[in-house]
Design a protein around this motif. Sequence first.
Motif, PDB file in Angstrom:
ATOM      1  N   GLY A  17       0.800  -1.225   0.000  1.00 42.39           N
ATOM      2  CA  GLY A  17       0.000   0.000   0.000  1.00 42.39           C
ATOM      3  C   GLY A  17       0.828   1.268   0.000  1.00 42.39           C
ATOM      4  O   GLY A  17       0.286   2.371  -0.078  1.00 42.39           O
ATOM      5  N   ILE A  20       0.716   3.930  -3.129  1.00 40.71           N
ATOM      6  CA  ILE A  20      -0.080   3.287  -4.171  1.00 40.71           C
ATOM      7  C   ILE A  20      -0.674   4.297  -5.141  1.00 40.71           C
ATOM      8  O   ILE A  20      -0.949   3.998  -6.306  1.00 40.71           O
ATOM      9  N   THR A  24      -0.842   3.901  -9.118  1.00 44.21           N
ATOM     10  CA  THR A  24      -2.138   3.942  -9.795  1.00 44.21           C
ATOM     11  C   THR A  24      -2.125   4.943 -10.944  1.00 44.21           C
ATOM     12  O   THR A  24      -2.596   4.650 -12.045  1.00 44.21           O
ATOM     13  N   GLN A 276      -6.034  -2.470  -0.037  1.00 41.03           N
ATOM     14  CA  GLN A 276      -6.899  -1.578  -0.804  1.00 41.03           C
ATOM     15  C   GLN A 276      -8.060  -2.321  -1.457  1.00 41.03           C
ATOM     16  O   GLN A 276      -9.187  -1.818  -1.502  1.00 41.03           O
ATOM     17  N   LEU A 279     -11.029  -2.569   0.830  1.00 38.65           N
ATOM     18  CA  LEU A 279     -11.625  -1.363   1.413  1.00 38.65           C
ATOM     19  C   LEU A 279     -13.047  -1.123   0.931  1.00 38.65           C
ATOM     20  O   LEU A 279     -13.857  -0.520   1.636  1.00 38.65           O
ATOM     21  N   ARG A 280     -13.366  -1.579  -0.286  1.00 33.63           N
ATOM     22  CA  ARG A 280     -14.688  -1.295  -0.861  1.00 33.63           C
ATOM     23  C   ARG A 280     -15.816  -1.724   0.069  1.00 33.63           C
ATOM     24  O   ARG A 280     -16.794  -0.983   0.268  1.00 33.63           O
ATOM     25  N   ASN A 300      -6.929  10.666  -1.451  1.00 32.77           N
ATOM     26  CA  ASN A 300      -7.589   9.685  -2.316  1.00 32.77           C
ATOM     27  C   ASN A 300      -8.746   8.983  -1.627  1.00 32.77           C
ATOM     28  O   ASN A 300      -9.714   8.582  -2.276  1.00 32.77           O
ATOM     29  N   VAL A 301      -8.666   8.835  -0.290  1.00 29.55           N
ATOM     30  CA  VAL A 301      -9.718   8.104   0.408  1.00 29.55           C
ATOM     31  C   VAL A 301     -11.075   8.797   0.270  1.00 29.55           C
ATOM     32  O   VAL A 301     -12.120   8.130   0.319  1.00 29.55           O
ATOM     33  N   GLU A 304     -12.461   7.620  -3.034  1.00 32.27           N
ATOM     34  CA  GLU A 304     -12.750   6.190  -2.952  1.00 32.27           C
ATOM     35  C   GLU A 304     -14.074   5.964  -2.233  1.00 32.27           C
ATOM     36  O   GLU A 304     -14.909   5.148  -2.674  1.00 32.27           O
TER      37      GLU A 304
END
Length: 398
Positions: A17, A20, A24, A276, A279-280, A300-301, A304
Amino acid sequence: MKILTFSTLFPNSEKPGHGIFVETRLRHLVASGKVEARVVAPVPWFPSTHPRFGNYAKQARVPREELRHGLRVAHPRYPTIPKIGMNVAPLLLAQAAKPTIARMLDEGYDFDLIDAHYFYPDGVAAAMLAKYFNKPLVITARGSDITLLPNYPLPRRMIRWAARRADAVITVCNALRDEVVALGVDAGRVTSLRNGVDLQLFRPTERAAATDTFTLLTVGHLVPVKAQELIIAALPLLPGVRLVVAGDGQNRQMLEDLARTLNLSDRVDFLGAVPQAQLRSHYGAADALVLASSREGWANVLLESMACGTPVVASRVYGTPEVVAAPEAGVLMAERTPQALADAVNALRAAYPDRAATRRYAEGFSWDDTTAGQLSLFEDILNRRQRQPSGALACRTP
């Protein structure tokens, strides 16, 4: 176009992580079919892989080279020196990376441009390498490299030197662009290209039946800058609200102690570090994500969570107002206090957005625009370089 991505902020087999967001962005750029990339991601040298040395041993176990999502990643080792390491880190990084990059060139990977991430020490080291190998350079500023490190005199001077040496500077939000320009960098050489969100990985999930409990989620390293203690301290002001903490780090014991002191142990769940890809389900199960950080470039969180249909409550710092810019996205805290955080949570609950609308908002932040912006910038730099009169060749020794 062949590029070399250079940064210590890049995932590896021991820390998947870590950085990341850099990987990405690069994966989406390569997926355009217009870029070939290799990565040099130095890691600190340590002599032992014995588990008793914890994080240091993990770094020692990182392979010298690995393949990640089709990208070849080299991990040269650089020494770290206690107490004075901050001042000499750029030079040590550059010296460690030189043989690896020279070997790439000798093997036939004659890259067109260095794509560096994080200004200090990485960007400064990349500027040294770009000069040595006679290559154009782009540096991406990502947060505390611009909002914090320039407060120190030597890093500030070196950051300004690297920014002047770079052919272009990218920032992940407009607020960081303003900070870079304030350092004396020509505004015409600074481009804001925000991070995107993986809309396939982060998407709405099936939710359990509604209950009277309102669940907050916070995701991130448990370190001072993330200030998860503000969220825990706000819970006594929020009856019927529980908190799920996804992440690990140096503050974990302090946060667990705080929850016990406030008699909140039954309302705060510590999950530890969560991959990651998992996390969804946590985003989808929560009613709101909370981010109480004192500094963020582009968190980014937040996107997301929104991509999973979950609105956010966040502190009003740097790039965050650019992410949370509509009612369906969530609510910004008036200030960074437990009371203000509780007020923001209550405001969100009183006008809770449709989760489908939150997802649609996040869909406006795909990686497509960022990739297009990178391609345009890189191509412009290379075209300008080609139009310049031929100069001396790089003074690289065999």
